[in-house]
Design a protein around this motif. Structure first.
Motif, PDB file in Angstrom:
ATOM      1  N   GLY A 133       0.805  -1.220   0.000  1.00 49.71           N
ATOM      2  CA  GLY A 133       0.000   0.000   0.000  1.00 49.71           C
ATOM      3  C   GLY A 133       0.834   1.264   0.000  1.00 49.71           C
ATOM      4  O   GLY A 133       0.354   2.343   0.375  1.00 49.71           O
ATOM      5  N   LYS A 134       2.090   1.168  -0.432  1.00 48.19           N
ATOM      6  CA  LYS A 134       2.988   2.326  -0.437  1.00 48.19           C
ATOM      7  C   LYS A 134       2.939   3.033  -1.782  1.00 48.19           C
ATOM      8  O   LYS A 134       2.939   2.392  -2.829  1.00 48.19           O
ATOM      9  N   GLU A 135       2.920   4.341  -1.743  1.00 42.78           N
ATOM     10  CA  GLU A 135       2.913   5.142  -2.974  1.00 42.78           C
ATOM     11  C   GLU A 135       4.340   5.229  -3.508  1.00 42.78           C
ATOM     12  O   GLU A 135       5.294   5.401  -2.753  1.00 42.78           O
ATOM     13  N   VAL A 136       4.476   5.078  -4.827  1.00 47.03           N
ATOM     14  CA  VAL A 136       5.786   5.208  -5.456  1.00 47.03           C
ATOM     15  C   VAL A 136       5.574   5.832  -6.834  1.00 47.03           C
ATOM     16  O   VAL A 136       4.607   5.520  -7.522  1.00 47.03           O
ATOM     17  N   LYS A 137       6.475   6.733  -7.186  1.00 44.05           N
ATOM     18  CA  LYS A 137       6.343   7.403  -8.481  1.00 44.05           C
ATOM     19  C   LYS A 137       6.887   6.499  -9.580  1.00 44.05           C
ATOM     20  O   LYS A 137       8.047   6.089  -9.550  1.00 44.05           O
TER      21      LYS A 137
END
Length: 279
Positions: A133-137
């Motif tokens: 559930g981690k945001e990453v570009k």
């Protein structure tokens, strides 16, 4: 001992590594690998190398692939395919200008890969970030679509064939295509119909493999489309010595008997160096 390539028509529900393990058990050899991973839900051409042919895998990951995909309009999922969790829905009410939309993807463009993919960022695979559930570009990547053609329209489903460069994600293409048509969407099915020089007509099923009904493609035939160079003195390649030629691309080096010896590439100083011995 069997050396060469087997083209497997991978069924849905198997990872590419599952297929490698099945080939290992069937042919009783540990030296098996594959070129160009297929997602578990996808079917079609998987190039499998056996024994000595595994040395050539780095040169068999095709620059060009062909797929047949079915896009489902009206439903978007987190994985961009049918196995994912629904994220967005919109009732289907039809569309216009489908050919123009398909044609708009031809040529060079930048594509954002799916978050559920094996691309690594900072040493970690994208799908690992997604599962946590981690945001990453995710940076867009250059792709090239040589051909895209409509095969079938069936209410909210569109089946098309696409001939594209290595690194093109058909899931992302389906998502982007749906968006241009005014809908959320996902890839319902995917068949890889061709990978480089290998297509479904050369493939066998897992059942045929287990029954011994398969074709082993010799390594020398696997490089039929690569430029050939014949050495009078094969010891040059056997000893990994440079060849006094100046090509700007890789070449397949053979002896006078038609046996493949190595793949050579430019050394940057006007000669060709051995990239991998295949003897």
């Amino acid at each position: 001992m069997n050396d060469g390539l087997i083209i497997i028509n991978k069924p849905a529900g198997y990872t590419s590594h599952d297929i490698v393990n099945i080939v290992r058990k069937t042919l009783h050899t540990k030296k098996v690998g594959h070129a160009g991973t297929l997602d578990p839900d996808a079917t079609g051409v998987l190039v499998v190398a056996v024994n000595k042919a595994t040395k050539a895998l780095q040169f068999l990951t095709a620059e060009n692939k062909e797929y047949i995909a079915t896009l489902k309009l009206g439903i978007a999922t987190d994985t961009m395919d049918a196995s994912g969790t629904i994220q967005e829905e919109k009732p289907f009410t039809g569309y216009t200008d489908l050919k123009e939309v398909l044609d708009s993807f031809l040529g060079d463009s930048m594509q954002v890969p799916p978050i559920y993919s094996a691309i690594k960022i900072n040493g970690k695979k994208l799908y690992e970030y997604a599962r946590e559930g981690k945001e990453v570009k995710v940076e867009p990547r250059p792709i090239h679509i040589q051909e895209i053609s409509l095969l079938k329209e069936d209410h909210d489903e569109i089946t098309f064939r696409v001939h594209c460069s290595k690194g093109t994600y058909i899931r992302s293409l389906c998502y982007d295509l749906a968006k241009k048509l005014g809908y959320p969407g996902h890839m319902k099915t995917l068949i890889r119909s061709r990978s480089g020089d290998f297509d479904l007509s050369q493939s066998c099923t897992l059942e045929e493999l287990k029954e011994g009904h398969y074709r082993m493609i010799a390594l020398k035939d696997a490089f039929a489309s690569m430029e050939h160079y014949v050495l009078e003195d094969e010891s040059i390649a056997l000893n990994g010595k440079r060849i006094d030629e100046n090509y700007d691309h890789n070449i397949a080096v053979f002896n006078k008997n038609g046996d493949i010896l190595a793949i050579y590439g430019p050394d940057g100083n006007g000669k060709m160096k051995s990239l991998r011995g295949l003897f």
